[in-house]
Design an enzyme around this catalytic site. Structure first.
Site: not given
Ligand code: ASP
Length: 335
Positions: A12, A54, A85-86
């Site tokens: 993200t 991710s 973050t995932d």
């Molecule tokens: N879907 C995103 C990822 O994990 C979520 C994030 O980065 O907060 O790449």
């Protein structure tokens, strides 16, 4: 001025809204201009090695990231990895095992909202990650929401909240307040031993979360499908059912066929102990390995890494009886 390499992998923090939904871009202008501002304090080099959400990051990407870190580390004071973050906690745990005797900071960060949007947490998370390098926080950590967490203890616990990560069964490494950085625990550099890249991983690992009544035949299927290791999340302090659907004989069969089975709890906090209850002891008697107070992310990546190093069951037991970077509490190991 600290020399820091930023390795971008997507997520993200690097995403922009497109026709197909939010998707990462290699060098988003808002990220570039934030880094330009940080250049007043740090000597920064930016390199995009991946451009993925991710959810698409898997063991092959962990190997690419680990190799990039290992090759670049001698030229920098530390490395900041921007990442979605995932699955960040999985990557952080995997890097912890792949980069042995790490003697410099490797800090993962990301954001809940893309950097180009007004409410974004990206800039402050980057600032926290850079501060961790500045304070020589050795080892793999995650910088998020003004906190610094050990990479092998972090779990993503919120989908939307800015306080998305928690350090489970271990204190935060550090917290950032108005009066500066409070480092709460710090790993000692392994001065005598050089950093080693041990990047072989086994991808054939299955994570199974039991439900009351899980059919024991599932374990036969895992053998047939060629899985080489299983992490099994049981109930509470450590239990699995044996009434009507006895799981233990099937688990034993896996272990006898050379497939390590690591047993853990579905509870997020505190350690599991399968020696407490009858429903746990029957499982221990199969030869299963206890994960004690490791996070699921740490248990899964440790098993992937262990099976990358050896297929000898005793050596795998030995690896699980070893605390490499604080992923397991020493006192529980020796209880
Ligand atoms: N879907 C995103 C990822 O994990 C979520 C994030 O980065 O907060 O790449």
């Amino acid at each position: 001025m600290k020399k820091v390499l930023i390795l971008a992998t997507g997520g993200t923090i690097s995403s922009r809204a497109g026709e197909g939904g939010l998707a990462p871009t290699a060098a988003p202008p808002a990220l570039m201009s934030a880094l330009e501002e940080f250049r007043a304090y740090y000597d920064l080099t930016y390199r995009a090695i991946l451009n993925l959400d991710s959810s698409n990051i898997q063991s092959e990407e962990w190997q690419l990231i680990a190799r990039s870190v290992y090759e670049s580390l001698p030229q920098y004071d530390g490395i900041v990895i921007t990442h979605g973050t995932d699955t960040m906690a999985y990557t952080a745990s995997a890097l912890t095992f792949m980069l042995q005797n790490l003697n410099k900071p490797v800090v993962l960060t990301g954001s809940q909202i893309p950097i180009g949007t007004p409410l974004s947490d990206a800039r402050s998370n980057l600032a926290t990650a850079l501060a961790a390098v500045d304070h020589d926080v050795i080892g793999v950590s995650i910088a998020f929401n003004h906190k610094l967490l050990s990479g092998c203890r972090a779990v993503k616990v919120r989908t939307m909240g800015f306080d998305a990560f928690e350090s489970v069964n271990s204190p935060d490494v550090g917290e950032f307040f108005a009066d500066g950085v409070h480092l709460l625990s710090r790993r000692r550099p392994c001065k005598s031993e050089p950093c080693l890249l041990k990047d072989k991983l086994c991808n054939d690992i299955f994570l199974l979360r039991l439900i009351p009544g899980t059919n024991p035949k599932i374990f036969d299927s895992l053998l047939e499908l060629g899985y080489r290791g299983v992490v099994l999340e049981g109930f509470g302090a450590g239990g699995m059912h044996f009434v009507r659907r006895d799981l233990s004989p099937k688990i034993k069969r896996l272990v006898e066929r050379g497939v390590p089975v690591v047993v853990s709890s579905q509870c997020l906090y505190e350690q599991s102990d399968f020696s407490l209850y009858e429903v746990g002891r029957k499982v221990l008697a199969t030869g299963a390995i206890q994960s004690l107070d490791m996070t699921t992310e740490a248990a899964v990546t440790k098993l992937m890494w262990a099976l990358g190093q050896t297929s000898d069951m005793e050596e795998i037991r030995e690896i699980f009886a070893t605390d490499y970077a604080g992923e397991i509490t020493f006192e529980h190991l020796n209880a």
